[in-house]
Design an enzyme around this catalytic site. Structure first.
Site, PDB file in Angstrom:
ATOM      1  N   GLU A 105     -24.476  15.024   8.890  1.00  0.00           N
ATOM      2  CA  GLU A 105     -23.383  16.153   8.901  1.00  0.00           C
ATOM      3  C   GLU A 105     -24.060  17.380   8.626  1.00  0.00           C
ATOM      4  O   GLU A 105     -23.944  18.422   9.358  1.00  0.00           O
ATOM      5  CB  GLU A 105     -22.477  16.018   7.714  1.00  0.00           C
ATOM      6  N   GLU A 125     -19.556   6.202   5.999  1.00  0.00           N
ATOM      7  CA  GLU A 125     -18.953   6.491   4.779  1.00  0.00           C
ATOM      8  C   GLU A 125     -17.925   5.396   4.584  1.00  0.00           C
ATOM      9  O   GLU A 125     -17.559   4.915   3.439  1.00  0.00           O
ATOM     10  CB  GLU A 125     -18.393   7.848   4.694  1.00  0.00           C
TER      11      GLU A 125
END
Ligand code: 3H9
Length: 694
Positions: A105, A125
């Site tokens: 990210e 995740e």
């Protein structure tokens, strides 16, 4: 700036280096350091670009998982990512090792991405019960498109540099020192006059049939919710402006952060790493292992030999006859062909493994040079003792002698040799070249460096190794026995085997206990019951209906008939109504009036039996820590990883509720449901199993 992030200026480029070993996780100090360094670069006169680079073996492995569940501390990662992206300077990320979760990210917030050929990227995740929470579900789809984003985010898979380049996740691949190569790329971009290119400014990706994608992902998750939740967040990237999509992602991320699934999966993540970290093995050097002997070439022995070959070690496999040795070789070739088909090995490697690395023999003498021998013969004490006395005679001093027994007393096996310190249990799970779990069973006289060798071998084989002590069934099979007994009692009292299997698969188990018995072969448990019969306490309640099934010649999948009927070798069966007859006859004989069990009651009883037995294993020292029990069940027995394992389940349920339920059950069967004293102690002291994990 903090000592975890440092700043250096090289002409008009500011190099921001993240140095937070071992994996540069984005803990609070790193986030604060990154923010300070960005401020400094922007205030530094003449700086035109920022290069983000990671110290050590990796760029950034993601958010610091150890901070989850604690109050969030500023600066928050999503804000930091927005801040990096909004910088007026050109920001370049140079990625090596892994860029995972928050790490990717951060990279997606840069304006250009350079990667080493060996780099891997991903948004894993979902494996922590979460979704990307710092813009990953909004930025990745804008770069790779909705379909590829759904694939990457819902699977959490690691994507290699070449594929990442093809997808557009990285802009360029350069081989060499990450900082030097990053500088070369940044310089070239500045020279070209490249404009900043914020991903949030790219057009929204095309929509998919979101309800269909959501439903398919939910189904595939088998009860795990995070992948399906991720679909909704990706959907937002196609329907909402960037800032609103980000807010939606944040909302879903926060919701998931509060779930038991997040707790269960993060517990599994750390437990899988903690199992091989045993205080008593610190500083103990394992013995060197290059040549491995395997005794017995049945399904198990061939599977073990395959796993060892795939790890790059040489194998000598001993069988009784040349025909049996040939069959074993064929089994191994079949296993390796599977690895070839799945792209795990090349044709060349396949050929050399079979021609050079594997030797089959019928002579014990051929094991004389092995560094470690694993016995995988029939589960019979007399046979095993014979094998070990032969090994004792033939093997070189210092060779590790391991048994793959799943139940038998390893102290007794070791006593058949003159060197019990060299004897250990290495309990593999079938198919041994596929299943992840290895129980390293430490016997009374096993030397510490032999135990360390067991763990080192497990690591080389890519297994999750768990230490267990000697008892009937070690950790996994003893727990399985306890909950299978609870299941048999429920059957006698009114539940059907199929209802039990259904309730447990709905809870998230890969298979129910009766389907598992069919797969393993009903004759195996039958033999165990017969072996244990003379030692049984008269108060023990034992269902006889599985014996009736075996007496009728129904051994499960291998005979096409067990608790289920298997048409023409099919893997999935339909309920075998003959079983109902055996059950009803036994109920009538015992005067039992059948009653209903709800799916919740079934699951609760099954798990309570597991937890109570797990606590007994801990008391006896067979399992050292509750997390060891959890990992065995998750890695080897299909316990849903997102629930963390039985001991974690008990902690999340609340130990005092668990104990009071067990006490209620003990009113009906005081022998089986006798509460484990450890559980009573923990409840009295207001502690949890987690407190024993250290
Ligand atoms: C995330 O990023 C959320 C964001 O989207 C949004 C936030 C708002 N944190 O596995 P190893 C430790 S979620 C803390 O043995 P390897 C690990 O416990 C995160 N610690 O090495 C171990 O400690 P110890 C998304 C971490 O080479 C040591 O590092 N990222 C973290 O076999 C070495 O690990 C992930 O899910 C972490 N993030 O594998 C990646 N990662 O030595 C999770 C590792 O005390 N990590 N540690 O036992 C991995 O997949 C593997 O650890 C990795 C290295 C591939 C990085």
């Amino acid at each position: 700036m903090t000592d975890k992030v440092n700043y250096r200026r090289l002409g008009d480029i500011a190099v921001i280096r993240i140095a937070n070993p071992p994996v540069n996780a984005l803990g609070q100090a790193v986030r604060a350091g990154l923010q300070d360094c960005m401020d400094r670069a922007e205030a530094d006169d003449g700086v035109r670009a920022v290069l983000l680079v990671g110290d050590g073996r990796t760029f950034i492995a993601g958010a610091d998982i150890r901070e989850f569940g604690k109050p969030p501390a500023e600066p928050h990662l999503p804000d930091l990512c927005n801040r990096i992206e909004a910088s007026p300077l050109l920001v370049v990320a140079s990625m090596h090792g892994v860029s995972l979760g928050g790490g990717l990210e951060v990279a997606l917030s840069a304006h250009y991405r350079v990667a080493q050929p060996s780099a891997r990227v991903g948004l894993p995740e979902v494996h922590l019960g979460l979704i990307p929470g710092a813009g990953g579900t909004q930025r990745l789809p804008r770069v790779v498109g909705s379909g590829a984003a759904v694939d990457m985010i819902t699977s959490g898979r690691h994507v290699g540099a070449a594929e990442a380049l093809a997808l557009g996740v990285v802009d360029e691949i350069r081989e060499g020192d990450p900082e030097e190569e990053g500088l070369v790329a940044t310089r070239a971009l500045l020279d070209k006059g490249m404009e900043r290119r914020p991903v949030s400014g790219l057009p929204s990706p095309a929509p998919l049939d979101w309800d269909a994608v959501y439903a398919a992902t939910l189904k595939k998750g088998r009860g795990q919710i995070s992948p399906a939740a991720a679909v909704r967040a990706i959907q937002a990237s196609t329907e909402l402006p960037f800032a609103e999509g980000l807010a939606e992602e944040r909302r879903i991320f926060r919701e998931l952060m509060e779930t038991d699934q997040r707790q269960g999966m993060i517990h599994s993540f750390f437990s899988e790493r903690a199992v091989s970290n045993l205080p008593d093995l610190r500083g103990v050097e394992p013995r060197a292992v290059g040549h491995v002997g395997v005794v017995g070439g049945g399904t198990m022995g061939a599977g073990i030999a395959t796993a060892v070959l795939l790890a790059g070690l040489n194998v000598v496999l001993l069988e009784m006859t040349p025909e049996a040795a040939d069959k074993a070789r064929n089994r191994i070739a079949g296993n390796l062909a599977g690895a070839l088909r799945r792209g795990k090995i090349s044709q060349d490697r396949y050929d050399t493994l079979l021609s050079d690395a594997l030797q089959t023999t019928t002579e014990y003498a051929d094991l004389s040079q092995a560094d470690l021998v694993i016995e995988a013969v029939f589960e019979d004490m007399a046979v095993k003792r014979d094998v070990f006395s032969e090994l004792d005679r033939i093997c070189r001093p210092g060779a590790v002698l391991a048994t793959n027994t799943s139940y038998l007393d390893i102290n007794e096996i070791a006593a058949a040799t003159s060197r019990p310190a060299d004897v250990i249990g290495l309990h593999f799970f079938s198919p041994a070249h596929i299943m992840k779990l290895l129980e390293v069973v430490v016997a009374e006289h096993t030397a510490p460096d032999v135990t360390a060798t067991g763990f080192a071998l497990g690591k080389a084989l890519g297994k999750i190794s768990v230490r267990a002590g000697v008892c009937d069934g070690f950790i996994g099979n003893r727990l399985l026995n306890a909950c299978r007994t609870a299941a048999d009692h429920m059957v006698l009292d009114g539940a059907s085997p199929w209802a039990i299997d259904k309730a447990l698969t709905e809870f998230g188990f890969a298979m129910g206990p009766f389907a598992v018995s069919d797969l393993a072969g009903l004759d195996i448990a039958w033999a165990t019951r017969k072996r244990l019969a003379p030692h049984r306490d008269p108060r023990e309640r034992v269902g006889r209906y599985p014996d009736r099934l075996c007496e009728a010649g129904h051994f499960g999948q291998k005979t096409g008939r067990g608790f289920y009927l298997y048409e023409d070798g099919m893997r999935a069966g339909t309920p075998n109504s003959d079983v109902t007859g055996f059950i009803e006859a036994e109920r009538a004989e015992l005067g039992i009036v059948p009653r209903d069990f709800s799916p919740d009651q079934i699951v609760a009883r099954y798990l309570l039996a597991m937890v109570n037995e797990g606590a007994k294993l801990l008391e006896e020292g067979i399992a050292r820590r509750p997390l060891d029990v959890d990992v065995v069940l998750v890695a080897g027995y299909g316990f849903p990883r997102y629930r963390g394992g039985p001991m974690k389940w008990a902690d999340m349920t609340g130990l005092s509720d668990v104990l009071s339920d067990i006490r209620k059950l003990a009113e009906g069967d005081a022998w089986f449901w006798k509460p484990a004293p450890l559980l009573e102690d923990l409840v009295r002291e207001g502690r949890s199993f987690e407190a024993l994990n250290g």
